[in-house]
Design an enzyme around this catalytic site. Structure first.
Site, mmCIF file in Angstrom:
data_model
loop_
_atom_site.group_PDB
_atom_site.id
_atom_site.type_symbol
_atom_site.label_atom_id
_atom_site.label_comp_id
_atom_site.label_asym_id
_atom_site.label_seq_id
_atom_site.Cartn_x
_atom_site.Cartn_y
_atom_site.Cartn_z
ATOM 1 N N GLU A 72 0.989 -1.211 -0.030
ATOM 2 C CA GLU A 72 -0.098 -0.159 -0.031
ATOM 3 C C GLU A 72 0.977 1.186 0.025
ATOM 4 O O GLU A 72 2.084 1.198 0.867
ATOM 5 C CB GLU A 72 -1.044 -0.078 1.299
ATOM 6 N N ARG A 307 5.146 -13.124 9.743
ATOM 7 C CA ARG A 307 5.802 -11.929 9.263
ATOM 8 C C ARG A 307 7.248 -11.772 10.069
ATOM 9 O O ARG A 307 7.417 -12.310 11.169
ATOM 10 C CB ARG A 307 5.026 -10.752 9.579
ATOM 11 N N LYS A 317 4.144 0.736 9.792
ATOM 12 C CA LYS A 317 4.234 2.015 9.218
ATOM 13 C C LYS A 317 3.591 3.154 10.043
ATOM 14 O O LYS A 317 4.053 3.984 9.904
ATOM 15 C CB LYS A 317 3.353 2.018 7.754
HETATM 16 P P1 ATP Z 1 2.729 -2.386 8.173
HETATM 17 O O1 ATP Z 1 2.237 -3.273 8.956
HETATM 18 O O2 ATP Z 1 4.067 -2.251 8.217
HETATM 19 O O3 ATP Z 1 2.129 -1.197 7.752
HETATM 20 P P2 ATP Z 1 1.651 -3.593 5.634
HETATM 21 O O4 ATP Z 1 1.531 -5.078 5.682
HETATM 22 O O5 ATP Z 1 0.491 -2.814 6.139
HETATM 23 O O6 ATP Z 1 2.746 -3.399 6.746
HETATM 24 P P3 ATP Z 1 1.830 -3.329 3.002
HETATM 25 O O7 ATP Z 1 2.031 -2.233 2.129
HETATM 26 O O8 ATP Z 1 0.378 -3.566 3.129
HETATM 27 O O9 ATP Z 1 1.962 -3.257 4.427
HETATM 28 O O10 ATP Z 1 2.585 -4.705 2.778
HETATM 29 C C1 ATP Z 1 2.955 -5.106 1.502
HETATM 30 C C2 ATP Z 1 3.313 -6.472 1.724
HETATM 31 O O11 ATP Z 1 4.361 -6.607 2.741
HETATM 32 C C3 ATP Z 1 2.323 -7.297 2.286
HETATM 33 O O12 ATP Z 1 2.164 -8.423 1.234
HETATM 34 C C4 ATP Z 1 2.694 -7.768 3.426
HETATM 35 O O13 ATP Z 1 2.243 -8.990 4.017
HETATM 36 C C5 ATP Z 1 4.390 -7.646 3.507
HETATM 37 N N1 ATP Z 1 4.678 -7.431 4.738
HETATM 38 C C6 ATP Z 1 4.425 -6.203 5.451
HETATM 39 N N2 ATP Z 1 5.466 -6.185 6.619
HETATM 40 C C7 ATP Z 1 5.892 -7.570 6.606
HETATM 41 C C8 ATP Z 1 6.727 -8.160 7.581
HETATM 42 N N3 ATP Z 1 7.038 -7.463 8.809
HETATM 43 N N4 ATP Z 1 7.173 -9.379 7.107
HETATM 44 C C9 ATP Z 1 7.078 -10.018 6.110
HETATM 45 N N5 ATP Z 1 6.062 -9.303 5.315
HETATM 46 C C10 ATP Z 1 5.698 -8.211 5.564
HETATM 47 MG MG MG Z 2 -1.341 -2.955 4.937
#
Ligand code: ATP
Ligand code: MG
Length: 602
Positions: A72, A307, A317
């Site tokens: 995102e 994760r 984020k």
């Molecule tokens: P955050 O929790 O940091 O805001 P998010 O999952 O909302 O992260 P996205 O931009 O939606 O952020 O994530 C893009 C991809 O990265 C998704 O497929 C998510 O599963 C993966 N991702 C995000 N954080 C991690 C992590 N700590 N370990 C592994 N994969 C991750």
């Molecule tokens: Mg997300």
């Protein structure tokens, strides 16, 4: 004792190429089983995302699998994302597939072009590309809004979705709990015609934000709360970074994401474990839209892995945003930040991240990885690629009283001790040098082998000297260390090795050395689990995460270009800052020390 530390000896062999051998994992096993079963063999590809009819008119898909990385664009990528990128792009590369980079930009509020740009940058920097074999798989979920809307009308027409007019609080209340079933909303029995008319009015801006939502009609008594008529669409007026003000109706993530995967013909949709309970809805939705004729089998399948959690780091984020907006750091690419942009500025390498992703592994077991594992991966790669240079970080003058005044000569230092083929460079030597203040003790503590009155040390790659004393200012601070040298002891000359000394220190000729800004970075948090004890992660910020000093550097470093990396002997790995370095005036950032000092502390 400082005796070189040229190689981080506890690490694996430095020359192992990071990508050489892949440890297998459960997702690789699934992919291999799918390929062995020829699960995707008859798929066609329209050349771009589309409906079943469009793909059917396309060519046989020569991508054996399709994965995607779907960020995102509401922040910069962090180390956790690196794991997901390495996994998804890595699978595609290893199994003859493609990995799509898809911006999951279905939420109008928090998304910005700046984030899109930084994400593209970071993915490229890590070494991956969505352009491959004539395909350009860069997508924006917002490009699918028309399709998503069309599917929603179809679900309404089939009696599988309805407009609900309860408030958000009421919806929550009606949803029930883990132990109690939910109750039907009074609006659940609206007719198809009513639903369709209302839904169109919602799209056309006839209703206020939050006044109605569209919900799937599944089962309010389902043991899985996610199947109790999840919300598919909400009214939200907000300017979207790509579609502008065209829509005031936006799809929910849980509705949009499976559809994006299906339109792009993703085979393996890999996400983190929080989405495990969403999988039944993922399948429900795709099966119903498929039954309406929009998609064809095989549908994408969702797989979850745990994760990445890293000690001494926060990665949500939301927190990273707070660190930036409240100015605890100097921006998203501050070298202290766990963002990829920050890591890059700090001197971490893409190869180090890929090695780390491999070592961190892929599993369903939640757990924490110690930050030192990441640092070791960086050390391993940096040890391999960096030329050695000399820097004196905390300088004090050393005067060699028996060296002829006005004379100078050259000493020769290897560029890489494990790679003689990289040769040696000349460094100037004279009777006035800079050495590290900590390499002299007037009254040595027990076990100190470096300079103290009467003791001999070798000036690395130079002469053996014997300390004769020091000069001090009125406050007792040492201003000058005095020594005599042995003219027949120069490294590399016959007989020089008859001198046996315990200490070996680095130095710079005072004449050629130049002063430069050097930033010593350390971990951003001083607690392994920031906030765990105090309840506020900000309380655990490490005030010493950045120390800015003026150091003396050897002459050749003056020409360092932004992002040139070096090992400063005995001090660690450094990079010329890509933002603040100017031609002839480099600024250096310490990426990582030669050895882990945190493990010893805790
Ligand atoms: P955050 O929790 O940091 O805001 P998010 O999952 O909302 O992260 P996205 O931009 O939606 O952020 O994530 C893009 C991809 O990265 C998704 O497929 C998510 O599963 C993966 N991702 C995000 N954080 C991690 C992590 N700590 N370990 C592994 N994969 C991750
Ligand atoms: Mg997300």
């Amino acid at each position: 004792m400082p005796n070189g530390n040229d190689s981080p000896s506890k690490n694996a062999p430095a020359n192992t190429p990071p990508d050489s051998a892949h440890v297998t994992n459960f997702i690789r096993n699934i992919v291999e089983a799918d390929l062995a079963a020829n699960k995707f063999a008859t798929r066609k590809w329209a050349g771009q995302p589309g409906l079943a009819s469009q793909h059917a008119a396309g060519v046989p898909d020569n991508a054996k699998i399709r994965t995607r990385f779907p960020p995102e664009p509401n922040g910069y990528l962090h180390i956790g994302h690196a794991k997901s990128i390495c996994l998804n792009f890595g699978l595609a590369a290893d199994y003859g597939g493609r990995c799509h980079l898809r911006f999951d930009d279905t939420n109008p509020e928090k998304e910005e072009q700046e984030y899109v740009d930084s994400i593209l940058d970071s993915v490229h920097w890590l070494g991956f590309d969505y352009q491959k074999d004539g395909e350009n798989n860069l997508y924006f979920a917002s490009d699918y809004f028309d399709w998503m809307y069309q599917f929603a009308e179809t679900l309404i027409e089939k009696g599988e979705a309805y407009v609900d007019s309860l408030s958000a609080d009421e919806i929550r209340e009606y949803r029930g709990t883990l132990t109690e079933p939910g109750r039907d909303s009074p609006h659940r029995s609206r007719t198809i015609a009513e639903n369709l008319a209302l839904f169109r009015e919602m799209r056309d801006g006839k209703h206020a934000d939050g006044s109605h939502v569209l919900r799937a009609k599944i089962d309010m008594a389902s043991p899985n709360i996610n199947l109790r008529d999840p919300v598919l669409y909400r009214i939200k007026r907000g300017h979207h970074h790509r579609t502008g003000d065209k829509w005031c109706l936006y799809p929910m993530y849980t509705y949009a994401h499976p559809l994006e995967d299906a339109l792009e013909q993703i085979t393996h949709s890999i996400c983190t474990l929080e989405f495990e309970d969403q999988r039944p809805f993922y399948d429900w939705l795709l099966e119903h839209v498929r039954d309406a004729g929009y998609f064809a089998d095989p549908l994408p399948k969702q797989y979850e892995f745990s994760r990445l959690n890293l000690t001494y780091v926060v990665m949500s984020k939301r927190y990273l945003n707070q660190l930036v907006t409240e100015k605890h750091v100097d921006g998203w690419d501050d070298p202290r930040m766990p963002t990829l942009a920050g890591a890059r500025r700090r001197g971490y390498t893409p190869e180090g991240f890929r090695l780390f992703a491999e070592r961190a592994g892929v599993s369903k077991a939640a757990g924490w990885i110690d930050y030192s594992v990441l640092e070791d991966c960086m050390r391993e790669h940096l040890n391999d690629i960096t030329p050695r240079r000399v820097a004196v970080l905390d300088p004090v003058k050393l005067v060699i009283t028996n060296y002829p005044v006005g004379q100078s000569e050259e000493a020769f230092a290897p560029n890489h001790p494990q790679k003689p083929e990289l040769g040696k460079r000349a460094v100037p030597f004279s009777g006035e040098l800079w050495i590290e203040r900590e390499d002299f003790q007037e009254n040595p503590v027990k076990g100190f082998f470096r300079l103290f009155p009467g003791n001999k040390v070798r000036l690395r790659y130079g002469f053996v000297i014997q300390c004769t004393g020091c000069e001090k200012d009125a406050d007792g601070n040492v201003t000058k260390v005095l020594a005599e040298y042995f003219p027949d002891s120069k490294s590399g000359t016959p007989g020089s090795d008859t001198y046996k000394v315990k200490g070996n220190i680095h130095w710079l000729c005072a004449k050629g050395a130049f002063a430069a800004e050097v930033r010593l970075y350390d971990r951003l948090f001083k607690a392994a689990y920031p906030g765990r004890e105090s309840g506020n992660y900000l309380d655990d910020l490490n005030p010493d995460a950045r120390k800015v000093i003026t150091a003396y550097l050897e002459p050749s470093l003056k020409d360092a270009k932004p992002e040139d990396r070096f090992q400063f002997e005995r001090h660690g790995y450094f990079v010329a800052d890509r933002v603040d370095s100017k031609p002839g005036v480099p600024v250096f950032n310490r990426a990582v020390t030669l050895k882990d000092s945190w493990g010893a502390k805790s």
